[in-house]
Design a protein around this motif. Sequence first.
Motif, PDB file in Angstrom:
ATOM      1  N   PRO A 141       2.129   0.152  -1.032  1.00 21.38           N
ATOM      2  CA  PRO A 141       2.292   0.343   0.406  1.00 21.38           C
ATOM      3  C   PRO A 141       1.324  -0.456   1.272  1.00 21.38           C
ATOM      4  CG  PRO A 141       1.057   2.166  -0.528  1.00 21.38           C
ATOM      5  CD  PRO A 141       1.464   1.285  -1.684  1.00 21.38           C
ATOM      6  N   ASP A 142       0.372  -1.150   0.655  1.00 24.42           N
ATOM      7  CA  ASP A 142      -0.672  -1.804   1.453  1.00 24.42           C
ATOM      8  C   ASP A 142      -0.524  -3.321   1.532  1.00 24.42           C
ATOM      9  OD1 ASP A 142      -1.148  -2.138  -1.219  1.00 24.42           O
ATOM     10  OD2 ASP A 142      -3.321  -1.891  -1.094  1.00 24.42           O
ATOM     11  N   VAL A 143       0.615  -3.875   1.094  1.00 24.10           N
ATOM     12  CA  VAL A 143       0.802  -5.326   1.120  1.00 24.10           C
ATOM     13  C   VAL A 143       1.934  -5.690   2.081  1.00 24.10           C
ATOM     14  CG1 VAL A 143      -0.049  -5.598  -1.236  1.00 24.10           C
ATOM     15  CG2 VAL A 143       2.405  -5.290  -0.841  1.00 24.10           C
ATOM     16  N   LEU A 144       1.966  -6.951   2.509  1.00 25.59           N
ATOM     17  CA  LEU A 144       3.005  -7.414   3.420  1.00 25.59           C
ATOM     18  C   LEU A 144       4.310  -7.714   2.681  1.00 25.59           C
ATOM     19  CD1 LEU A 144       0.897  -9.783   5.689  1.00 25.59           C
ATOM     20  CD2 LEU A 144       1.733  -7.491   6.238  1.00 25.59           C
ATOM     21  N   TYR A 145       4.211  -8.229   1.478  1.00 24.20           N
ATOM     22  CA  TYR A 145       5.413  -8.473   0.681  1.00 24.20           C
ATOM     23  C   TYR A 145       5.035  -8.563  -0.793  1.00 24.20           C
ATOM     24  CZ  TYR A 145       3.890 -13.384   1.025  1.00 24.20           C
ATOM     25  OH  TYR A 145       3.163 -14.547   0.983  1.00 24.20           O
ATOM     26  N   VAL A 146       6.041  -8.400  -1.652  1.00 23.77           N
ATOM     27  CA  VAL A 146       5.865  -8.513  -3.103  1.00 23.77           C
ATOM     28  C   VAL A 146       6.891  -9.509  -3.619  1.00 23.77           C
ATOM     29  CG1 VAL A 146       5.984  -7.340  -5.327  1.00 23.77           C
ATOM     30  CG2 VAL A 146       5.014  -6.150  -3.357  1.00 23.77           C
ATOM     31  N   ASP A 147       6.432 -10.510  -4.356  1.00 21.46           N
ATOM     32  CA  ASP A 147       7.299 -11.539  -4.916  1.00 21.46           C
ATOM     33  C   ASP A 147       7.351 -11.366  -6.429  1.00 21.46           C
ATOM     34  OD1 ASP A 147       8.589 -13.780  -5.826  1.00 21.46           O
ATOM     35  OD2 ASP A 147       7.407 -15.214  -4.677  1.00 21.46           O
ATOM     36  N   ASN A 148       8.495 -10.913  -6.941  1.00 16.10           N
ATOM     37  CA  ASN A 148       8.697 -10.786  -8.386  1.00 16.10           C
ATOM     38  C   ASN A 148       9.455 -11.971  -8.965  1.00 16.10           C
ATOM     39  OD1 ASN A 148       7.648  -8.027  -9.118  1.00 16.10           O
ATOM     40  ND2 ASN A 148       9.076  -7.436  -7.489  1.00 16.10           N
ATOM     41  N   GLY A 149       9.577 -13.039  -8.185  1.00 19.73           N
ATOM     42  CA  GLY A 149      10.336 -14.185  -8.642  1.00 19.73           C
ATOM     43  C   GLY A 149      11.745 -14.149  -8.080  1.00 19.73           C
ATOM     44  N   GLN A 150      12.660 -13.487  -8.778  1.00 18.28           N
ATOM     45  CA  GLN A 150      14.043 -13.391  -8.306  1.00 18.28           C
ATOM     46  C   GLN A 150      14.202 -12.303  -7.250  1.00 18.28           C
ATOM     47  OE1 GLN A 150      16.894 -12.297 -11.318  1.00 18.28           O
ATOM     48  NE2 GLN A 150      18.667 -12.651  -9.996  1.00 18.28           N
ATOM     49  N   LEU A 151      13.417 -11.243  -7.343  1.00 17.31           N
ATOM     50  CA  LEU A 151      13.531 -10.104  -6.437  1.00 17.31           C
ATOM     51  C   LEU A 151      12.260  -9.995  -5.601  1.00 17.31           C
ATOM     52  CD1 LEU A 151      15.026  -7.543  -8.979  1.00 17.31           C
ATOM     53  CD2 LEU A 151      16.282  -8.930  -7.304  1.00 17.31           C
ATOM     54  N   LEU A 152      12.433  -9.902  -4.276  1.00 19.45           N
ATOM     55  CA  LEU A 152      11.300  -9.832  -3.365  1.00 19.45           C
ATOM     56  C   LEU A 152      11.523  -8.692  -2.377  1.00 19.45           C
ATOM     57  CD1 LEU A 152      12.340 -13.081  -3.670  1.00 19.45           C
ATOM     58  CD2 LEU A 152      10.087 -13.445  -2.671  1.00 19.45           C
ATOM     59  N   THR A 153      10.443  -8.056  -1.955  1.00 21.14           N
ATOM     60  CA  THR A 153      10.520  -6.994  -0.954  1.00 21.14           C
ATOM     61  C   THR A 153       9.425  -7.204   0.071  1.00 21.14           C
ATOM     62  OG1 THR A 153       9.124  -5.569  -2.344  1.00 21.14           O
ATOM     63  CG2 THR A 153      11.510  -5.262  -2.516  1.00 21.14           C
ATOM     64  N   SER A 154       9.671  -6.754   1.295  1.00 22.17           N
ATOM     65  CA  SER A 154       8.652  -6.893   2.336  1.00 22.17           C
ATOM     66  C   SER A 154       8.452  -5.568   3.050  1.00 22.17           C
ATOM     67  CB  SER A 154       9.052  -7.970   3.355  1.00 22.17           C
ATOM     68  OG  SER A 154      10.141  -7.546   4.148  1.00 22.17           O
ATOM     69  N   ALA A 155       7.326  -5.469   3.730  1.00 19.27           N
ATOM     70  CA  ALA A 155       6.995  -4.267   4.493  1.00 19.27           C
ATOM     71  C   ALA A 155       7.758  -4.270   5.815  1.00 19.27           C
ATOM     72  CB  ALA A 155       5.490  -4.207   4.714  1.00 19.27           C
ATOM     73  N   GLY A 156       7.316  -3.444   6.750  1.00 18.45           N
ATOM     74  CA  GLY A 156       8.068  -3.236   7.972  1.00 18.45           C
ATOM     75  C   GLY A 156       8.001  -4.370   8.971  1.00 18.45           C
ATOM     76  N   ALA A 157       9.056  -4.430   9.788  1.00 22.23           N
ATOM     77  CA  ALA A 157       9.142  -5.286  10.960  1.00 22.23           C
ATOM     78  C   ALA A 157       8.715  -6.718  10.682  1.00 22.23           C
ATOM     79  CB  ALA A 157       8.327  -4.667  12.100  1.00 22.23           C
ATOM     80  N   SER A 158       7.616  -7.178  11.312  1.00 28.76           N
ATOM     81  CA  SER A 158       7.255  -8.595  11.249  1.00 28.76           C
ATOM     82  C   SER A 158       6.833  -9.050   9.861  1.00 28.76           C
ATOM     83  CB  SER A 158       6.141  -8.904  12.245  1.00 28.76           C
ATOM     84  OG  SER A 158       4.986  -8.143  11.965  1.00 28.76           O
ATOM     85  N   ALA A 159       6.608  -8.133   8.925  1.00 27.29           N
ATOM     86  CA  ALA A 159       6.322  -8.557   7.548  1.00 27.29           C
ATOM     87  C   ALA A 159       7.513  -9.297   6.952  1.00 27.29           C
ATOM     88  CB  ALA A 159       5.959  -7.357   6.674  1.00 27.29           C
ATOM     89  N   GLY A 160       8.714  -9.034   7.480  1.00 25.77           N
ATOM     90  CA  GLY A 160       9.868  -9.800   7.054  1.00 25.77           C
ATOM     91  C   GLY A 160       9.729 -11.266   7.411  1.00 25.77           C
ATOM     92  N   LEU A 161       9.054 -11.534   8.509  1.00 25.92           N
ATOM     93  CA  LEU A 161       8.775 -12.918   8.902  1.00 25.92           C
ATOM     94  C   LEU A 161       7.839 -13.580   7.896  1.00 25.92           C
ATOM     95  CD1 LEU A 161       9.050 -15.164  11.011  1.00 25.92           C
ATOM     96  CD2 LEU A 161       7.235 -14.068  12.328  1.00 25.92           C
TER      97      LEU A 161
END
Length: 315
Positions: A141-161
Amino acid sequence: MHTVAILVLDQTVVFDMAIPVEVFGRVRLPDGRRPYRVQACGAQPHVPTETFTIHPPWGLEALADADTIIVPGCGETAGPPPADVLEALRDAAARGTRIASICGGAFILAATGLLDGLAATTHWTAAQRFAEMFPKVEVRPDVLYVDNGQLLTSAGASAGLDLCLHMVRRDLGSAVAADAARLAVTPLEREGGQAQYIVHERHPVPRGSLLEPTLAWIEDHLGEDLTLEAMAARCGMSTRTFSRRFREHTGTTPLQWLLRARVRRAQYLLEHTDHSVERIAAQAGFGSATAFRERFKRVAGTTPQAYRAAFRGSR
């Protein structure tokens, strides 16, 4: 040309959807060419949001030809993701398609089972619910995004940027990504993670609780050397009884509660005063400026100076 398909579902969060549209749609190579084709793909021809209806030009079948799929979050009134959407995402992953979620889109991506055994993130306010719903996913919960290679997730709002710029840099290099960041008027990399945005609230204590006056006293004496023995004595209990009662009433330990209170005090002082880091360290009850910096970065994910620069006058 790299095709980016943006999944548009019932009650899609418009901001989540607009970020990849703007970032990937505006990227240009040094010779002026567009490296990305952006497509909005819906499970139905008319998709309602909280403010207007979207008419995506492409359906789910277009996901089969995408190189990257973006999954935005959906509003609270949206139901569970449709089975055909989950199946389309699983099929895309099996083909090797890159799939990234923005904010609450992590809930949709996790519902496919693709994130099982992997690390992921989402908006910090939803992290606990996400962890409860998907126990096989390691929630960060404390990072802006996680990159697993093929699958990536981001936190709220501007973290998508941040995530979209990260993917541009991965695809086309830092120079092209830096130009995209300039167009978006944002840094290519932000210092710190999502932790700096988390508001560390007090643990609730029932009105009239025996601990209530003691907690108020602690808040008034944060700059002092407060030990477990001193707090227990103030409450008229042994340390053992005090610790047990404290956890029963607040859900945490006295020392953990004290640390959160000191971080809250430091955040307030950084936002609203010009005091030096050394003075704030003393006012918040940290033993030294060095100890303050280390503890603050561990909790907030950034340095006191960077926090001040980002949030001065924000509350």
